[in-house]
Design a protein around this motif. Structure first.
Motif, PDB file in Angstrom:
ATOM      1  N   LYS A 167     -14.731  25.897  15.483  1.00  0.00           N
ATOM      2  CA  LYS A 167     -15.264  26.920  16.388  1.00  0.00           C
ATOM      3  C   LYS A 167     -16.738  26.693  16.709  1.00  0.00           C
ATOM      4  CE  LYS A 167     -11.980  30.630  15.556  1.00  0.00           C
ATOM      5  NZ  LYS A 167     -11.785  32.062  15.190  1.00  0.00           N
ATOM      6  N   ALA A 168     -17.421  25.912  15.844  1.00  0.00           N
ATOM      7  CA  ALA A 168     -18.837  25.609  16.095  1.00  0.00           C
ATOM      8  C   ALA A 168     -19.011  24.392  16.999  1.00  0.00           C
ATOM      9  CB  ALA A 168     -19.558  25.388  14.770  1.00  0.00           C
ATOM     10  N   GLY A 169     -17.902  23.872  17.519  1.00  0.00           N
ATOM     11  CA  GLY A 169     -17.996  22.758  18.455  1.00  0.00           C
ATOM     12  C   GLY A 169     -17.403  21.457  17.943  1.00  0.00           C
ATOM     13  N   GLY A 170     -17.034  21.416  16.676  1.00  0.00           N
ATOM     14  CA  GLY A 170     -16.427  20.206  16.116  1.00  0.00           C
ATOM     15  C   GLY A 170     -14.939  20.181  16.428  1.00  0.00           C
ATOM     16  N   ASP A 171     -14.609  19.958  17.696  1.00  0.00           N
ATOM     17  CA  ASP A 171     -13.228  20.142  18.152  1.00  0.00           C
ATOM     18  C   ASP A 171     -12.386  18.873  18.182  1.00  0.00           C
ATOM     19  OD1 ASP A 171     -14.507  18.949  20.252  1.00  0.00           O
ATOM     20  OD2 ASP A 171     -14.145  20.561  21.694  1.00  0.00           O
ATOM     21  N   SER A 172     -12.892  17.786  17.585  1.00  0.00           N
ATOM     22  CA  SER A 172     -12.068  16.580  17.409  1.00  0.00           C
ATOM     23  C   SER A 172     -12.282  16.054  15.986  1.00  0.00           C
ATOM     24  CB  SER A 172     -12.404  15.514  18.456  1.00  0.00           C
ATOM     25  OG  SER A 172     -13.760  15.108  18.368  1.00  0.00           O
ATOM     26  N   TRP A 173     -11.174  15.771  15.314  1.00  0.00           N
ATOM     27  CA  TRP A 173     -11.216  15.440  13.893  1.00  0.00           C
ATOM     28  C   TRP A 173     -10.530  14.119  13.595  1.00  0.00           C
ATOM     29  CZ3 TRP A 173     -12.230  18.841   9.414  1.00  0.00           C
ATOM     30  CH2 TRP A 173     -12.897  20.027   9.769  1.00  0.00           C
ATOM     31  N   TYR A 174     -11.053  13.463  12.545  1.00  0.00           N
ATOM     32  CA  TYR A 174     -10.410  12.277  11.960  1.00  0.00           C
ATOM     33  C   TYR A 174     -10.468  12.460  10.439  1.00  0.00           C
ATOM     34  CZ  TYR A 174      -9.102   7.391  11.203  1.00  0.00           C
ATOM     35  OH  TYR A 174      -8.445   6.237  10.833  1.00  0.00           O
ATOM     36  N   PHE A 175      -9.345  12.226   9.769  1.00  0.00           N
ATOM     37  CA  PHE A 175      -9.272  12.527   8.343  1.00  0.00           C
ATOM     38  C   PHE A 175      -9.313  11.272   7.462  1.00  0.00           C
ATOM     39  CE2 PHE A 175      -7.424  16.349  10.182  1.00  0.00           C
ATOM     40  CZ  PHE A 175      -7.994  17.352   9.410  1.00  0.00           C
ATOM     41  N   LEU A 176     -10.077  11.378   6.380  1.00  0.00           N
ATOM     42  CA  LEU A 176     -10.000  10.441   5.252  1.00  0.00           C
ATOM     43  C   LEU A 176      -9.332  11.213   4.131  1.00  0.00           C
ATOM     44  CD1 LEU A 176     -12.148   8.789   6.854  1.00  0.00           C
ATOM     45  CD2 LEU A 176     -13.214   8.262   4.649  1.00  0.00           C
ATOM     46  N   THR A 177      -8.123  10.798   3.770  1.00  0.00           N
ATOM     47  CA  THR A 177      -7.275  11.624   2.922  1.00  0.00           C
ATOM     48  C   THR A 177      -6.858  10.900   1.646  1.00  0.00           C
ATOM     49  OG1 THR A 177      -6.393  12.742   4.879  1.00  0.00           O
ATOM     50  CG2 THR A 177      -5.080  12.881   2.863  1.00  0.00           C
ATOM     51  N   ALA A 178      -7.022  11.581   0.505  1.00  0.00           N
ATOM     52  CA  ALA A 178      -6.511  11.058  -0.769  1.00  0.00           C
ATOM     53  C   ALA A 178      -4.986  11.012  -0.685  1.00  0.00           C
ATOM     54  CB  ALA A 178      -6.952  11.952  -1.922  1.00  0.00           C
ATOM     55  N   ASP A 179      -4.431   9.866  -1.011  1.00  0.00           N
ATOM     56  CA  ASP A 179      -3.001   9.632  -0.779  1.00  0.00           C
ATOM     57  C   ASP A 179      -2.136  10.160  -1.926  1.00  0.00           C
ATOM     58  OD1 ASP A 179      -0.680   8.849   0.413  1.00  0.00           O
ATOM     59  OD2 ASP A 179      -0.950   6.696   0.069  1.00  0.00           O
ATOM     60  N   TYR A 180      -2.125  11.473  -2.065  1.00  0.00           N
ATOM     61  CA  TYR A 180      -1.182  12.125  -2.989  1.00  0.00           C
ATOM     62  C   TYR A 180      -1.056  13.587  -2.577  1.00  0.00           C
ATOM     63  CZ  TYR A 180      -4.793  14.454  -5.898  1.00  0.00           C
ATOM     64  OH  TYR A 180      -5.811  15.254  -6.366  1.00  0.00           O
ATOM     65  N   ALA A 181      -0.321  14.378  -3.347  1.00  0.00           N
ATOM     66  CA  ALA A 181       0.076  15.728  -2.918  1.00  0.00           C
ATOM     67  C   ALA A 181      -1.087  16.583  -2.418  1.00  0.00           C
ATOM     68  CB  ALA A 181       0.798  16.438  -4.065  1.00  0.00           C
TER      69      ALA A 181
END
Length: 412
Positions: A167-181
């Motif tokens: 809502k503050a303007g960060g309207d596009s995301w890319y995730f770095l995700t730990a690969d587990y549950a």
């Protein structure tokens, strides 16, 4: 002949009556004033600083503050290192339950471990008091009558940090995700919030747990041109990613880092120069009010490393305290996990760290959350003065609505 038959019949009736009485006698026998608590967490790896020995210290404080020892209760405490491996965690828990007669297991950071232990706890009819694991599935599709999730979950994190940044303007995301549950659940829940809030998810990459080199993952995030790089990881993975992102100039290049799960111990490790400006969500901060400050200063004196408590450590204290107070209200320990958890849900929680609040049918403690930002070095007034509060998220907004719950315990 008649007399003999009558005697045998009388004996049979007497044995039958004894047999009927035996369960009641056995029940009276096993309801006693003994309890054994097992703190199960990461004692030696990437999550050790946010829980580890500090969680054991918090559990000891809860035992002392419960006052049960003065009432004749015998309370034992054991601890174990699950090494962030579900099979290791389950084996420790099974040994504790079968051989050591542990009644309740507490903490369990690492969602993969927590989900596996939760299933075992249900089968063995003991209790799981989760403070460390984040996956909202523990109170969703994987909920059980024997598990409580007290402190936070991925839904809370997503609806705090994810919604605020979008809502503050960060309207596009890319995730770095730990690969587990845990990582999968956090990415899933945050992606849903970003999309609902009008943003877009441009992609993501998954990294192994306890990664030391994030360079290839960060290059992919950089090339995505997403406004926000969401770190769906925790502990040492988060701090390593933030340090290396700084080296790669990701923030200097115009992208914003979203630490979707950040603890005070992480900020302490990074230092304010590196961590300044990070926005994140927690349900506890040692400097929130007079009661949290008083308790946290007590805790710091018994902390093995002299640190302030993390959110999950505070949660261990609060949920163990509520468990013990529930046993006291019951007049003894029935050694029946589902029965104890049902009673815990009947009684309102009340402690100096999170205040008063209910435990819902799904096992989730309704608790407010806070959106924080890490202070600039010049804003800090002293050691551990790291956060400034940006917003408060109501307890109702911080938890998934029951009408949307997948928990089979929830009546709709």
């Amino acid at each position: 002949m008649t007399t003999g038959i009558a005697r045998r019949l009388a004996a049979s009736v007497a044995l039958a009556a004894f047999g009927l009485a035996t369960p009641a006698l056995a029940q009276d026998k096993i309801s006693d004033k003994t309890v054994k608590i097992g703190v199960l967490n990461d004692m030696s790896s990437l999550y050790a600083d946010i829980g580890g020995p500090n969680s054991v210290a918090a559990a000891k404080m809860a035992i002392d503050d419960s006052g049960l020892a003065a009432k004749g209760w015998k309370i034992d405490l054991v601890s174990g290192d699950h090494q962030n491996k579900p099979d290791v965690g389950v084996n420790i828990a099974r040994q504790w339950i079968d051989n050591d007669k542990v009644d309740v297991i507490a903490d369990t950071p690492n969602s993969g471990v927590a989900l596996a232990v939760s299933n075992l706890v249900k089968d063995k009819n003991v209790v799981l008091l989760n403070s460390g694991a984040a996956t909202a599935d523990l109170t969703g599709k994987a909920c059980t009558p024997n598990t409580i999730s007290f402190t936070y979950d991925t839904y809370m994190l997503a609806n705090g940090t994810g919604k605020a940044l979008t809502k503050a303007g960060g309207d596009s995301w890319y995730f770095l995700t730990a690969d587990y549950a845990f990582g999968h659940a956090l990415e899933r829940d945050t992606s849903a919030v970003v999309t609902t809030s009008g943003g877009k998810v441009l992609g993501g990459v998954r990294h192994p747990l306890n990664t030391s080199d994030f360079s290839s993952f960060l290059l992919q995030a950089q090339s995505s041109k997403a406004k926000v790089v969401g770190l769906a990881n925790a502990g040492g993975d988060t701090t390593n990613a933030i340090k290396q992102a700084s080296e790669f100039g990701i923030v200097a290049g115009g992208q914003k880092l979203a630490a979707l799960l950040l603890f005070i111990n992480d900020v302490h490790s990074l230092g304010l120069k590196t961590a300044q400006g990070l926005t994140f969500t927690e349900s506890f901060y040692w400097d929130l009010n007079d009661k949290t400050r008083e308790w946290s200063k007590r805790f710091q004196k018994v902390s093995p490393k002299g640190t302030m408590p993390s959110m999950t450590v505070a949660g261990v204290y609060a949920v163990v305290l509520h468990y013990l107070r529930t046993l006291d209200t019951m007049g003894g320990n029935p050694h029946d996990g589902a029965k104890v958890v049902a009673k815990m849900k009947e009684l309102p929680t009340d402690d100096p760290l999170f205040g008063k609040g209910p435990l819902r049918a799904d096992g989730r403690r309704l608790i407010p959350a806070y959106l924080f930002e890490v202070k600039k070095p010049e804003e800090s007034k002293g050691p551990w003065d790291y956060y400034k509060q940006i917003a408060t998220i109501s307890a109702e907004d911080a938890a998934k609505p029951l009408e949307a719950s997948e928990c089979p315990l929830v009546k709709k």
